[in-house]
Design a protein around this motif. Structure first.
Motif, PDB file in Angstrom:
ATOM      1  N   LEU A  25      -2.901 -52.389 -10.551  1.00  0.00           N
ATOM      2  CA  LEU A  25      -1.946 -51.398 -11.070  1.00  0.00           C
ATOM      3  C   LEU A  25      -0.654 -51.383 -10.258  1.00  0.00           C
ATOM      4  CD1 LEU A  25      -4.376 -48.460 -11.925  1.00  0.00           C
ATOM      5  CD2 LEU A  25      -3.143 -49.954 -13.518  1.00  0.00           C
ATOM      6  N   LYS A  26      -0.746 -51.561  -8.939  1.00  0.00           N
ATOM      7  CA  LYS A  26       0.464 -51.634  -8.106  1.00  0.00           C
ATOM      8  C   LYS A  26       1.304 -52.854  -8.488  1.00  0.00           C
ATOM      9  CE  LYS A  26      -1.264 -49.262  -3.998  1.00  0.00           C
ATOM     10  NZ  LYS A  26      -1.648 -49.429  -2.594  1.00  0.00           N
ATOM     11  N   TYR A  27       0.627 -53.996  -8.698  1.00  0.00           N
ATOM     12  CA  TYR A  27       1.345 -55.213  -9.080  1.00  0.00           C
ATOM     13  C   TYR A  27       2.013 -55.039 -10.447  1.00  0.00           C
ATOM     14  CZ  TYR A  27       2.264 -59.932 -10.667  1.00  0.00           C
ATOM     15  OH  TYR A  27       2.873 -61.039 -11.168  1.00  0.00           O
ATOM     16  N   ALA A  28       1.306 -54.430 -11.386  1.00  0.00           N
ATOM     17  CA  ALA A  28       1.871 -54.224 -12.723  1.00  0.00           C
ATOM     18  C   ALA A  28       3.090 -53.313 -12.656  1.00  0.00           C
ATOM     19  CB  ALA A  28       0.820 -53.640 -13.651  1.00  0.00           C
ATOM     20  N   THR A  29       3.055 -52.308 -11.781  1.00  0.00           N
ATOM     21  CA  THR A  29       4.203 -51.406 -11.621  1.00  0.00           C
ATOM     22  C   THR A  29       5.398 -52.158 -11.032  1.00  0.00           C
ATOM     23  OG1 THR A  29       2.710 -49.548 -11.287  1.00  0.00           O
ATOM     24  CG2 THR A  29       4.989 -49.247 -10.592  1.00  0.00           C
ATOM     25  N   ARG A  30       5.140 -52.990 -10.016  1.00  0.00           N
ATOM     26  CA  ARG A  30       6.231 -53.783  -9.417  1.00  0.00           C
ATOM     27  C   ARG A  30       6.813 -54.756 -10.440  1.00  0.00           C
ATOM     28  NH1 ARG A  30       2.646 -54.685  -4.951  1.00  0.00           N
ATOM     29  NH2 ARG A  30       2.473 -56.822  -5.725  1.00  0.00           N
TER      30      ARG A  30
END
Length: 102
Positions: A25-30
């Motif tokens: 989820l952090k990667y998708a947000t970035r």
């Protein structure tokens, strides 16, 4: 441009995959926050070459306009056109050599 990018993030509700789900989820947000800007790649050397090409084309055009074309027929006087060509010693020797071989 006019293209769209889609990110698919697979998450799991299981407690054992919590760290992997959080990192996904952090990667998708970035990835969602990435904004692309358009920049034209121009080499300063190629711009100079293009400018020199334009300059040489202009000089070539000016030179052709200032000088007569070599393809135009030259004017000759009637005396030059009607006078027969004088034969030389070499012409006579080559014609006698041709007669020997014939």
């Amino acid at each position: 441009g006019n293209s769209k990018t889609c990110v698919v993030a697979c998450v799991s509700p299981v407690d054992s995959n919590f760290e992997e789900t959080l990192n996904t989820l952090k990667y998708a947000t970035r990835a969602r926050n990435i904004k692309n800007t358009i920049k034209v790649n121009r080499d300063p050397g190629s711009a100079a070459v293009a400018a020199y090409g334009t300059e040489t084309d202009a000089a070539r055009f000016a030179h052709r306009a200032a000088t007569p074309s070599l393809r135009e027929p030259r004017e000759t006087s009637l005396a030059t056109r009607s006078r027969p060509r004088e034969s030389t010693v070499d012409d006579r020797a080559s014609s006698s050599a041709r007669e020997q071989y014939l």
